[in-house]
Enzyme design. Structure first.
Site, PDB file in Angstrom:
ATOM      1  N   ASP A 216      -3.207 -28.066  43.564  1.00 21.25           N
ATOM      2  CA  ASP A 216      -2.800 -26.829  42.203  1.00 21.25           C
ATOM      3  C   ASP A 216      -3.641 -26.173  41.809  1.00 21.25           C
ATOM      4  OD1 ASP A 216      -0.457 -28.350  42.888  1.00 21.25           O
ATOM      5  OD2 ASP A 216      -0.270 -28.447  40.474  1.00 21.25           O
ATOM      6  N   ASP A 257      -0.188   5.262  34.777  1.00 21.79           N
ATOM      7  CA  ASP A 257      -0.982   4.526  33.838  1.00 21.79           C
ATOM      8  C   ASP A 257      -1.980   4.768  35.207  1.00 21.79           C
ATOM      9  OD1 ASP A 257      -3.150   3.698  32.225  1.00 21.79           O
ATOM     10  OD2 ASP A 257      -3.123   1.645  33.435  1.00 21.79           O
ATOM     11  N   SER A 260      -3.581   8.301  36.263  1.00 24.00           N
ATOM     12  CA  SER A 260      -4.112   9.149  34.707  1.00 24.00           C
ATOM     13  C   SER A 260      -5.178   8.523  34.920  1.00 24.00           C
ATOM     14  CB  SER A 260      -2.980   8.790  34.023  1.00 24.00           C
ATOM     15  OG  SER A 260      -3.538   9.748  32.540  1.00 24.00           O
ATOM     16  N   ASN A 346      -9.806  10.756  18.000  1.00 30.44           N
ATOM     17  CA  ASN A 346     -10.726  11.330  18.104  1.00 30.44           C
ATOM     18  C   ASN A 346     -10.751  12.923  19.187  1.00 30.44           C
ATOM     19  OD1 ASN A 346     -12.575   9.448  17.031  1.00 30.44           O
ATOM     20  ND2 ASN A 346     -11.708   8.137  17.841  1.00 30.44           N
ATOM     21  N   HIS A 751      -6.034  -3.611  24.584  1.00 32.91           N
ATOM     22  CA  HIS A 751      -7.715  -3.319  24.624  1.00 32.91           C
ATOM     23  C   HIS A 751      -7.610  -5.192  25.590  1.00 32.91           C
ATOM     24  CE1 HIS A 751      -8.693  -1.933  20.693  1.00 32.91           C
ATOM     25  NE2 HIS A 751      -8.797  -1.112  21.461  1.00 32.91           N
ATOM     26  N   VAL A 777     -10.290 -10.812   2.447  1.00 29.98           N
ATOM     27  CA  VAL A 777      -9.628 -10.345   3.867  1.00 29.98           C
ATOM     28  C   VAL A 777      -8.229 -10.978   3.027  1.00 29.98           C
ATOM     29  CG1 VAL A 777      -8.504 -12.031   5.899  1.00 29.98           C
ATOM     30  CG2 VAL A 777     -11.266 -12.700   5.262  1.00 29.98           C
TER      31      VAL A 777
END
Length: 1092
Positions: A216, A257, A260, A346, A751, A777
């Site tokens: 496996d 994607d 590009s 940005n 990400h 937090v």
């Protein structure tokens, strides 16, 4: 993303092809795949061993612990396998929280063995190196291998030896198996490295007297290494996690994607859900999903996705229409909502990307209204006001409810509005700071006087931070505490003129004495100078082909900003680190293979270089220095008060979210002191802890904000630092990705590093650990701003921060191109065009997209109609144009144009020169009679002259009739070209009045002299007038205008150009030498000698 799981079949195929070991690996390529479409007879012919061996069958769909779940059929014959597959295929199965259907199965030979012959081996990557785990008891009951297994860490760039394996891993293995196992494990490690695996587990690995069996296997590879490993990998399919179907729309977006430079991601979670998202930015997309789930919308969340990296209008349109198509396929009783959100961009032009979304909304306005879709928009960044205005307008014109918000509204506030948890303001307050570039009224080109350069909290000298600590001999050098100072200088790798100009504008508004960019490096051109603006004065920045030259000529530089592509970023960064003057490197590129990044990290640690990135926008130190596009356009710099330092420092993974933090911090505190986006990859060049410790050791920083995320364990080092007292300043933390624990199947966020491999890596676990350690937090990202404000207010109250008086920023001119983009100025265009537009995703001819031109099979005649006449001409007109081009293409080498072309070619000139030489002979006497013939015949016909009257008048005036006469052809030797065209025109044109008139003139002229025929120029001229006047596409005035401006001569010029090029190629092919005209063909007629 980078690390992607592959199927067991793919993993074993790669292993058997590429592993190189002295151990005898058995059952190579002995596996067969079964799906719902499998034909068993064909399968047994392809794999005859299925008929003779005992077999094992199991699903191959990224399911863990199949043996424990009873999903493995063992020691069966082929009939038994068929029955086992039949009882499981297309059956819904629950694995953990995920429900899915079993579709793909793997059949392999059964390997008889004892428990003592089963072993466990696993290799996985970490920041420091690769860990090899080995346990002498493998199989289904292996248990907690992390606790039980022997482990060995192979540092980055180190090699694994058989001796290490025997001494450290095979402690409990019988002697007779050590040789085979040590050889196999070393070979497995080399295979893992060479093919850029990030995870590889074999359980059980069986070793018998016959050899080694891989029973496996589970594996992940670094998908970003495709450009390196394509030859070895081949075409790899990445299956979706179990419990989530693979949709064609996901594959479509993945293909967009891949083609590009932007980032486009789409994962369908629940196609029947009522809450859909279209979010800009990898970090922002996670925050929106978190907020939806926090507010109870996890079961209604239809998709996860993101678009970022400045996609074009067409790419955004394709992305938006895919989502709108998906969300309008089935109705929801409560209607649906679409959240078009994002942080403050940005560098992405928000208005430009919104154009694509607006196009999609207009195309789908019917289905959107039918499905009762309400749209909520929140966005900031370059030109965002125009984008929001256009989005609001489309809501009014289409009748679709669209609620629009800008940076004045908290990023995730629209989620509460969309889900009914907070009211929708009627007229939200709008920030009016787009184009708030304060123009200098003094016309002075001098750098403005310095404004506030110290923090609000206290005055400081320029050396405002503790310098890097000196280390003992033999230890690696310590990295600098202060990365950027007022006089820091950078070299920018890559021709990123917009980013460099943005840095210079920031420098100017921060009252720096000199620009922060000393030079640029661009290996694809020679050394030269590039022009930029410093205020409103133009300056030149040197551009070097070689980095070594740039470093040598600019020894003051200590920062390298690399815009190199993912393919060249590694080499250029390594080269940069060879120069001791460099202390900080920012790597902007996304998609660098993790193995390369880890090598860069190791090298940077050895050389005391701080790396920011990869996959980052960079960082900013207000009043001091900014990397590339960080902080956005100058209007955002001013709005977020980034031209002077505050008291708050932050560190984030996401570049887009770092700009959002600039906005939040500027609204709730005295502003940002320094901010860094370390990048979204799994192994960023520098860590949260490195930057937080820098901030701790910098006196001007009074509080710290950290925006972490799911995946990795770096945040736990912050917990440890707080508990041990190393970090004493207030730290406000939030880890995004809390929604991941609520999903039934694994979701890879935008990400590469945003994926939890174990419970401790989840955002929920990290937020709780930070809270327990003493960090501040919030309950959700929605409350982050209020928590930051509370902590800041406490510091002001106890005197830690003493707010200073705000000083207006210095003035800086706005870039002309950007002012025009914003619609603030207008200027008469230097050129006007009405026939072609190449600015969009698709070339447009006179309003018709190029794809439509081919779809309609318009041909060359149709294209000429669009470009010359701005009309879509009838089919017969297009055919006539094409026939004209064919018959005028050439008329032999003796005519003046061809002759000139040939002579020029034989003189060794280039194609363009030779073609031009031939074209220059075209005029009234050669080939240029089309316009003149059309004008003469039209004028005579329109004035009512009889053909005889026209001929007599031209003779009386001493003028030639253009289009009449030929040097060779005559009434007795007719021009076949004219006859071909005449037959077509008579058959196809609705009317040929002018042609009939010209033919009557021909009868008169040929009766006088047989060669005074209507030649091809004349025929085309008069026939074209008939075409323009009778095809229905032109008014009489328009038809006459095209004749007047010389359109008809263009037919001959275009057609004959083909022939001239043919003669050029023919002479080159025949290798003809320089032409010299023979003397015997020249009559020398000189005056007789005259004596003085």
């Amino acid at each position: 993303m980078s690390a992607k799981a592959i199927s067991e079949e793919t993993g074993k195929d790669l292993l058997y092809k590429h592993i190189c070991t002295s151990a005898a690996v058995q059952n190579r390529f002995s596996y067969a795949r079964v799906t719902t479409e499998t034909d068993w007879d064909s399968l047994t012919k392809e794999h005859p061993w299925l008929l003779t061996e005992r077999l094992v069958v199991k699903p191959d769909q990224l399911i863990k612990r199949r043996g424990k779940l009873g999903l493995v059929g063992i020691n069966l014959d082929l009939q038994g396998v068929k029955e086992w597959v039949k009882s499981h295929i297309m059956k819904e199965t629950t694995v953990g929280k995920a429900k899915g259907v079993l579709k793909n199965f793997l059949i392999e030979p059964f390997v008889p063995h004892t428990q003592e012959e089963e072993f466990y081996v696993c290799i996985y990557a970490t920041r420091e190196g690769d860990h090899v785990l080995f346990h002498h008891e493998g199989g289904v009951e292996v248990g907690d291998v992390d606790a039980k297994a022997q482990r060995l860490m192979v540092a980055v760039d180190d090699k694994l030896s058989e001796e290490q394996v025997r001494d450290q891993l095979l402690i409990h293995v019988p002697e007779n198996k050590k040789e085979a196992l040590s050889s196999f494990i070393v070979a497995l490690f080399n295979f893992y490295e060479d093919l850029y695996f990030t995870y590889l587990e074999i359980n059980p690995l069986v070793v018998t007297h016959k050899g080694v069996y891989v029973l496996d296997m589970a594996a992940k590879i670094d998908a970003t290494a495709d450009y390196i490993c394509k030859a070895k990998w081949g075409d790899i399919e990445f299956p979706p996690p179990f419990g989530r179907e693979a949709y064609p729309e996901e594959a479509y977006i993945a293909d967009l994607d891949a083609k590009s430079g932007a980032s486009l991601k789409l994962t369908l979670l629940n196609p029947s859900g009522r809450i859909w998202t279209m979010v800009a930015g990898g970090g922002a997309s996670v925050v929106y999903s978190d907020t939806i789930c926090d507010l109870g919308g996890v079961d209604e969340l239809a998709n996860y996705g993101e678009y970022s990296g400045a996609p074009s209008e067409q790419q955004t349109y394709d992305y938006a229409k895919t989502i709108l198509s998906l969300m309008t396929r089935e109705k929801h009783p409560e209607g649906k909502v679409l959240i078009i959100g994002g942080s403050i961009a940005n560098f992405t032009n928000v208005a430009a990307t919104f154009k694509g979304i607006v196009r999609a909304i207009k195309d789908y306005q019917g289905p959107l209204k039918e499905h009762e879709v309400t749209i909520f928009v929140r966005r900031g960044g370059p030109n965002y006001q125009e984008g929001l205005r256009v989005m609001g307008e489309v809501g009014k014109t289409t009748g679709i409810p669209i609620h629009v918000f800008g940076t004045e509204t908290h990023m995730t506030a629209i989620v509460g509005m969309a889900m009914g948890h907070r009211p929708i303001p009627n007229q939200p307050p709008m920030d009016a700071h787009t184009a708030n570039f304060l123009l200098n009224a003094s016309n002075s080109a001098m750098t403005p006087a310095a404004t506030r350069t110290a923090s609000f909290s206290e005055p400081r000298t320029p050396n405002d931070a503790i310098p890097a600590k000196k280390c003992k001999a033999g230890l690696p050098a310590a990295k600098a505490t202060t990365l950027f100072r007022k006089n820091s200088k950078a070299i920018v790798w890559g021709m990123q003129t917009r980013a460099v100009q943005g840095m210079m504008d920031f420098d100017y508004v921060c009252s720096r004495e000199e620009p922060s960019v000393a030079a640029m490096v661009y290996p694809f051109t020679g050394d030269h100078k590039q022009k930029f603006y410093w205020g409103h004065k133009e300056i030149l920045v040197p551009v070097y082909k070689n980095m070594a030259d740039a470093m040598k000529r600019h020894p003051e530089v200590d920062v390298l900003i690399s815009f190199a592509s993912l393919r060249s970023a590694f080499d250029s960064t390594v080269e940069g680190m060879q120069h001791p003057q460099i202390h900080t490197i920012a790597i902007i590129a996304e998609g660098i293979p993790e193995a390369q990044t880890r090598k860069l990290i190791k090298m940077a640690d050895e050389k005391a270089v701080t790396i920011i990135g990869p996959a980052t926008v960079g960082g900013i130190k207000p009043g001091c220095f900014k990397i590339g596009n960080t902080g956005g356009m100058l209007d955002n710099i001013l709005a977020s008060k980034l031209y002077r330092p505050g008291s708050v420092a932050y560190v984030s993974r996401s570049g887009g979210m770092s700009n959002e933090l600039n906005n939040i911090i500027s609204r709730t505190t005295d502003g940002v002191y320094e901010g860094v986006a370390i990048g979204g990859d799994r192994y960023p060049g520098s860590t949260f802890m490195e930057h937080v410790l820098r901030y701790q050791d910098t006196p001007g920083i009074k509080m710290i904000v950290m925006l972490g995320e799911i995946g990795g364990t770096e945040e736990y080092k912050i917990c440890q630092g707080i508990r041990e007292g190393r970090i004493t300043k207030p730290v406000v933390c939030w880890c995004i990705g809390t929604c991941a624990t609520m999903f039934a199947s694994e979701v890879q966020f935008g990400h590469a590093g945003a994926c939890a491999n174990q419970a401790s890596e989840t955002a929920v676990a990290k937020n709780q650990a930070l809270r327990d350690a003493g960090a501040y937090v919030p309950k959700s990202f929605d409350e982050l701003g209020s928590v930051i404000k509370t902590v800041y207010d406490e510091l002001v109250a106890n005197g830690t921060i003493i707010p200073a008086q705000e000083v207006p920023p210095p003035t800086v001119p706005m870039d002309y191109s950007w002012a025009r983009e914003l619609g603030l100025i207008r200027k008469p265009a230097s050129f006007m065009t009405s026939i072609c537009d190449e600015r969009g995703q698709e070339l447009i001819y006179a309003g018709m997209p190029i794809t439509e031109v081919f779809k309609e099979e318009m041909g060359l005649g149709g294209v000429l109609g669009l470009l010359w006449f701005q009309r879509r001409l009838p089919r017969y007109a297009c055919q006539f144009i094409e026939k004209c081009l064919m018959v005028t293409a050439d008329h032999g080498p003796a005519v003046s144009g061809a002759h000139n072309t040939i002579v020029c070619t034989r003189a060794g000139k280039d194609l363009i020169s030779c073609l031009t030489s031939g074209l220059l002979t075209i005029g009234d006497r050669f080939g240029g009679a089309l316009d003149a013939a059309a004008k003469q015949f039209s004028k005579a016909f329109d004035s009512g002259m009889l053909p005889m009257e026209f001929v007599n008048k031209m003779k009386k005036d001493g003028k030639l009739i253009m289009g009449i006469g030929h040097r060779v052809k005559s009434i007795n030797n007719p021009d076949v070209r004219v006859q071909i065209l005449k037959d077509f025109v008579k058959q196809s044109f609705p009317s040929t009045q002018l042609l009939d008139y010209a033919l009557d003139v021909e009868k008169i002229t040929t009766s006088k002299k047989p060669n005074l025929i209507l030649n091809v120029d004349g025929f085309i001229g008069v026939a074209f007038v008939d075409l323009l006047r009778t095809c229905g596409g032109f008014t009489r005035d328009e038809a006459d205008e095209f004749v007047e401006i010389g359109a008809l001569n263009g037919i001959f010029v275009l057609g004959r150009s083909m022939g001239f090029i043919g003669h050029y190629l023919d002479q080159k092919r025949l290798k003809q030498g320089l032409y010299r005209h023979p003397w015997d063909d020249i009559s020398y007629v000189l005056p007789e000698h005259m004596s003085m």
